[in-house]
Scaffold this motif. Structure first.
Motif, PDB file in Angstrom:
ATOM      1  N   LEU A 190      36.844  45.582  41.718  1.00  0.00           N
ATOM      2  CA  LEU A 190      37.277  44.563  42.666  1.00  0.00           C
ATOM      3  C   LEU A 190      37.011  43.157  42.129  1.00  0.00           C
ATOM      4  O   LEU A 190      37.793  42.228  42.378  1.00  0.00           O
ATOM      5  CB  LEU A 190      36.568  44.760  44.009  1.00  0.00           C
ATOM      6  CG  LEU A 190      36.893  46.065  44.749  1.00  0.00           C
ATOM      7  CD1 LEU A 190      36.199  46.083  46.112  1.00  0.00           C
ATOM      8  CD2 LEU A 190      38.385  46.258  44.914  1.00  0.00           C
ATOM      9  N   GLN A 191      35.926  42.997  41.385  1.00  0.00           N
ATOM     10  CA  GLN A 191      35.650  41.691  40.796  1.00  0.00           C
ATOM     11  C   GLN A 191      36.763  41.285  39.838  1.00  0.00           C
ATOM     12  O   GLN A 191      37.249  40.148  39.864  1.00  0.00           O
ATOM     13  CB  GLN A 191      34.309  41.700  40.053  1.00  0.00           C
ATOM     14  CG  GLN A 191      33.957  40.341  39.469  1.00  0.00           C
ATOM     15  CD  GLN A 191      32.758  40.377  38.540  1.00  0.00           C
ATOM     16  OE1 GLN A 191      32.788  41.037  37.498  1.00  0.00           O
ATOM     17  NE2 GLN A 191      31.691  39.680  38.915  1.00  0.00           N
ATOM     18  N   GLN A 192      37.194  42.200  38.992  1.00  0.00           N
ATOM     19  CA  GLN A 192      38.249  41.896  38.034  1.00  0.00           C
ATOM     20  C   GLN A 192      39.572  41.584  38.738  1.00  0.00           C
ATOM     21  O   GLN A 192      40.312  40.679  38.332  1.00  0.00           O
ATOM     22  CB  GLN A 192      38.430  43.063  37.049  1.00  0.00           C
ATOM     23  CG  GLN A 192      37.283  43.206  36.063  1.00  0.00           C
ATOM     24  CD  GLN A 192      37.037  41.910  35.288  1.00  0.00           C
ATOM     25  OE1 GLN A 192      37.967  41.314  34.719  1.00  0.00           O
ATOM     26  NE2 GLN A 192      35.792  41.456  35.275  1.00  0.00           N
ATOM     27  N   GLN A 193      39.866  42.298  39.802  1.00  0.00           N
ATOM     28  CA  GLN A 193      41.084  42.016  40.562  1.00  0.00           C
ATOM     29  C   GLN A 193      41.000  40.644  41.220  1.00  0.00           C
ATOM     30  O   GLN A 193      42.004  39.937  41.326  1.00  0.00           O
ATOM     31  CB  GLN A 193      41.323  43.120  41.596  1.00  0.00           C
ATOM     32  CG  GLN A 193      41.693  44.434  40.950  1.00  0.00           C
ATOM     33  CD  GLN A 193      41.896  45.588  41.907  1.00  0.00           C
ATOM     34  OE1 GLN A 193      42.246  46.701  41.504  1.00  0.00           O
ATOM     35  NE2 GLN A 193      41.681  45.350  43.186  1.00  0.00           N
ATOM     36  N   GLY A 194      39.829  40.256  41.636  1.00  0.00           N
ATOM     37  CA  GLY A 194      39.652  38.959  42.259  1.00  0.00           C
ATOM     38  C   GLY A 194      39.802  37.815  41.282  1.00  0.00           C
ATOM     39  O   GLY A 194      40.361  36.761  41.616  1.00  0.00           O
ATOM     40  N   LEU A 195      39.335  37.982  40.077  1.00  0.00           N
ATOM     41  CA  LEU A 195      39.381  36.898  39.097  1.00  0.00           C
ATOM     42  C   LEU A 195      40.811  36.543  38.693  1.00  0.00           C
ATOM     43  O   LEU A 195      41.070  35.439  38.228  1.00  0.00           O
ATOM     44  CB  LEU A 195      38.555  37.276  37.860  1.00  0.00           C
ATOM     45  CG  LEU A 195      37.039  37.346  38.096  1.00  0.00           C
ATOM     46  CD1 LEU A 195      36.328  37.876  36.861  1.00  0.00           C
ATOM     47  CD2 LEU A 195      36.493  35.975  38.483  1.00  0.00           C
TER      48      LEU A 195
END
Length: 419
Positions: free
Chosen positions: A353-358
């Protein structure tokens, strides 16, 4: 060519207090980059948290409600473009702009669709009262609540303006389907963000605790804090007894600070000088919004900070591409608490989810994409304003009738005040 732009602000923009403040500075920047000399006028009291407008090359002007002094001001300024910040400012000053600079392009920035937020809040409260238990989130709002006095006023302001800037595609769909607003009077213009300049911050193992953030003067945010206190945090804390919830936001009232309880790990911290920094220190953001409209600046900040979040369908509306959400969605108390605990514990899910957010800013909210669209639309309208207005008869009709009643009321108030 006249390149003077006047913004009539509901308040002085506070970018560190609310998403609305950040949004206003984005609009100002886009106007300036389009070659406009921006003037910002507001009847609100000055705030210590407001942006330093002169330092940004903007000329500020304090104006008064129901006062002919504005007539002299706008007649002398003769702006080519007037942007009303929320429909209330169009109601107050639209007839004066029409009278003294009728050729000026009239733009409304709705911020969010107030009638939708109001309808969802009223429908939610009615459901709670009827059911005496947790009510379902009113994503599909009933006409009984949507077709309110607020809607009559807001839709009239939208129709009177040449163009309304809509922050959410979901709201455009509602305006077209439920209120039959012409597409030619609407422009999709979401948050316009620069690409993230900071790294994702500490990794999963270096972070701890939860964070929630939002201006306490905004009713959906205050309801979310109460919901956290009464229903969500006890469930989360039962499974994560060492975790804490850090709650930040501008203008916390005593009823909010009184909820602070260190023993329960429920910490109301108030103003955050650097929202990105405090969000970046947390492992998970919680945004349990049960009503509201528009886009959620807190979730933009979470994505920018590399902090995955748990939110509701209301919170996620218009924010993400399906299947690439940097959040977990949950609409009930049990479901929300379970999602929060899962995300807090599951490093693999957290990293995904962090990577999708960035990538969110670049995918949906890049300034470099949306600012030129706004500038192009304004130039096009300014070059064909007479034809554009001829195509929208209801706009002419509303300006003729509604603005007369508003004018007479304002003049009556001014005369009464002088007695």
């Amino acid at each position: 060519m006249n390149k003077t732009a006047l913004i009539i602000g509901y308040v002085w923009p506070e970018p560190n207090s609310s998403a609305a403040g950040s949004r206003m500075l984005q609009l100002i920047r886009a106007l300036q980059d389009g070659g406009n000399q921006v003037h910002y006028a507001s009847p609100a009291e000055f705030s210590e948290h407001a942006a330093d407008l002169p330092a940004l090359g903007i000329t500020p002007q304090r104006i008064a409600l129901n006062c002919s002094s504005f007539d002299d001001y706008v007649q002398q300024l003769q702006p080519a473009l007037v942007l009303f910040d929320r429909f209330m400012m169009e109601e107050q000053f639209g007839w004066r702009v029409e009278k003294f600079c009728s050729q000026a392009l009239r733009i409304l920035d709705t911020e969010d669709l107030h009638c939708l937020r109001h309808a969802r809040q009223q429908q939610f409260k009615a459901a709670v009262k009827l059911l005496a238990e947790e009510a379902p989130l009113p994503l599909q709002v009933d006409n009984e609540f949507l077709f309110s006095e607020v809607a009559v006023r807001e839709i009239a302001a939208i129709l009177r303006c040449d163009l309304s800037l809509m922050i959410s595609a979901a709201e455009i769909e509602i305006l077209q389907r439920r209120f039959q607003v012409p597409a030619t009077q609407l422009l999709y213009l979401p948050f316009m963000e620069d690409l993230p300049l900071r790294a994702a911050g500490p990794d999963f193992s270096q972070r701890q605790h939860f964070v929630a953030i939002g201006n306490f003067r905004h009713e959906p945010n205050w309801d979310a804090v109460r919901y956290l206190k009464e229903a969500l945090w006890p469930r989360i804390r039962q499974q994560l007894p060492q975790a804490e919830l850090h709650i930040y936001g501008a203008y916390p009232p005593p009823k909010a600070t009184q909820l602070h309880n260190a023993r329960e790990g429920f910490l109301v911290k108030g103003w955050a000088d650097d929202a990105i920094r405090v969000i970046q220190q947390a492992r998970v953001m919680l945004a349990p919004l049960r009503f509201g409209a528009g886009l959620k600046g807190k979730l933009i900040d979470a994505a920018r900070s590399g902090t995955p979040a748990v939110t509701t369908g209301i919170g996620a509306e218009g924010m993400y591409d399906a299947g690439a959400e940097p959040v977990l969605l949950a609409n009930g108390a049990e479901e929300f608490a379970a999602a929060a605990v899962r995300l807090y514990r599951d490093e693999t899910l957290w990293q995904l989810l962090q990577q999708q957010g960035l990538g969110l800013i670049q995918q949906r909210f890049a300034y470099a994409v949306h600012a030129p669209r706004l500038q192009q639309q304004l130039l096009q309208l300014q070059g064909s304003i007479a034809e554009h207005r001829r195509q929208h008869f209801y706009s002419q009709m509303l300006r003729h009738h509604s603005l007369k009643s508003t004018q007479y009321m304002a003049q009556w108030i001014e005369a009464k005040t002088r007695r």
